[in-house]
Design an enzyme around this catalytic site. Structure first.
Site, PDB file in Angstrom:
ATOM      1  CD  GLU A   1      38.796  28.279   8.087  1.00 26.66           C
ATOM      2  OE1 GLU A   1      39.766  27.704   7.570  1.00 26.66           O
ATOM      3  OE2 GLU A   1      38.947  29.496   7.973  1.00 26.66           O
TER       4      GLU A   1
ATOM      5  CB  THR B   1      43.830  32.361  12.471  1.00 26.78           C
ATOM      6  OG1 THR B   1      43.693  33.248  11.612  1.00 26.78           O
ATOM      7  CG2 THR B   1      42.495  32.986  13.250  1.00 26.78           C
TER       8      THR B   1
HETATM    9  N1  HSE Z   1      36.037  34.285  13.022  1.00 25.03           N
HETATM   10  C1  HSE Z   1      38.394  34.310  12.724  1.00 25.03           C
HETATM   11  C2  HSE Z   1      38.930  35.523  13.570  1.00 25.03           C
HETATM   12  C3  HSE Z   1      38.101  34.359  11.177  1.00 25.03           C
HETATM   13  O1  HSE Z   1      38.590  36.726  13.870  1.00 25.03           O
HETATM   14  O2  HSE Z   1      39.595  34.691  14.482  1.00 25.03           O
HETATM   15  C4  HSE Z   1      39.470  34.256  11.420  1.00 25.03           C
HETATM   16  O3  HSE Z   1      39.609  34.452   9.972  1.00 25.03           O
END
Ligand code: HSE
Length: 308
Positions: free
Chosen positions: A130, A183
């Site tokens: 991630e 993201t």
């Molecule tokens: N919590 C993360 C965001 C998840 O919202 O940036 C990304 O899929």
């Protein structure tokens, strides 16, 4: 254990679930990738096959490779692993594409070595994937992908993942308008401070959602799906968001919001039929605007990554 190879299903996930930015997530049952992981005598990770999406195969540029390297660094194992990925979840869709690959890789490697690591330890390795994908090692997609069901990241340091039961009649509808939102980009636009007043509303909803899931109180789950912090900012990036949410609620959804960092929009419903009606209502919005989409209706996946 003599097994040298395993094929796994790696579920898509909905992170944040409206009020729980970076802490809440849930695994889906009917959407996900497939991976084959094989032990090899040579050290290191090699991605030998990648189908379905155009993504890098170099170990250090691929989330499964990076998560796998984090696993290998901690494992007491002299060899390495070969990875084949059949990627069905589009990157930048908001349903945990990178998390599925990261979680699938470390879950399968752990399995092939006789499960030396706990699921929480696997979450830590998968978080490195991630970090590569979004610049931040968040766990709200990889935790539900590994544990299944709903998860709460109570703390990042030390990492503390809590599993939360899923009410039996809860269904998820997800519509993915075919645009890509990275993201990393959608995190840059967020404010880094909130007011006390906003905080009070937000943690009231997080507590309400968790309580609703434990109590199987569908109404409480629905009225807790409110986000006062992230949705007002990110929804601007998603064409038709307000309308999709409105029609989903009119069609009987308990609540609706942005899935992860978007552009996918999720809705929770009580019962499969309602979830299908919600899907139909969401589709009409994008048909009218003229944006292509994919749509999924899924029950909650209670296993996380699993062998196929
Ligand atoms: N919590 C993360 C965001 C998840 O919202 O940036 C990304 O899929």
């Amino acid at each position: 254990m003599n097994q040298n190879e395993i094929k796994v299903f790696c579920p898509a996930t909905v992170a944040n679930i409206s009020c729980g930015f970076d802490v809440l997530g849930v695994a889906l049952d009917s959407v996900g990738d497939e991976m084959i992981i094989r032990k090899i005598p040579e050290k290191g990770i090699q991605i030998t096959k990648l189908t379905g999406q155009d993504l890098p195969k170099e170990t250090l540029n691929n989330v499964a490779g990076v998560a796998g390297n984090a696993f290998l660094l901690a494992a007491n194992y002299d060899g390495g692993f070969e990875i084949e990925i059949n990627k069905k979840i589009k990157p930048g869709s908001g349903i945990g594409s990178s998390a599925a690959s990261s979680a699938g890789a470390v879950w399968a490697m752990n399995y092939l070595l006789g499960n030396p690591f706990s699921k929480t330890e696997l979450v830590k390795f998968a978080m490195e994937g991630e970090r590569l994908a979004s610049d931040v090692a968040h766990a709200d997609n990889v935790a539900p992908a590994l544990f299944g069901g709903f998860t709460l990241v109570r703390s990042y340091s030390p990492l503390d993942v809590i599993t939360i039961p899923a009410p039996p009649e809860l269904y998820v509808t997800i519509i993915h308008p075919q645009i890509e939102i990275k993201t990393s980009d959608s995190r840059k636009i967020l404010k880094t401070t909130i007011s006390l007043e906003t905080g009070i509303k937000q943690w009231g909803n997080v507590g309400g959602l968790v309580a609703g899931l434990f109590k199987e109180d569908y109404e409480l789950i629905g009225r807790s799906l409110e986000d006062h912090i992230v949705e007002p900012i990110r929804s601007i990036l998603i064409p038709g968001f307000d309308e999709v949410k409105k029609v989903a609620l009119q069609a009987g959804a308990l609540g609706s919001g942005i899935s992860g960092s978007g552009p996918s929009i999720f809705a929770f419903s009580q019962g499969h039929n309602t979830a299908l009606n919600v899907a139909d209502s969401m589709k009409l919005v994008y048909d009218k605007i003229g944006i292509a989409y994919e749509i999924h209706v899924s029950k909650i996946n209670m296993d996380g990554v699993r062998p196929v």
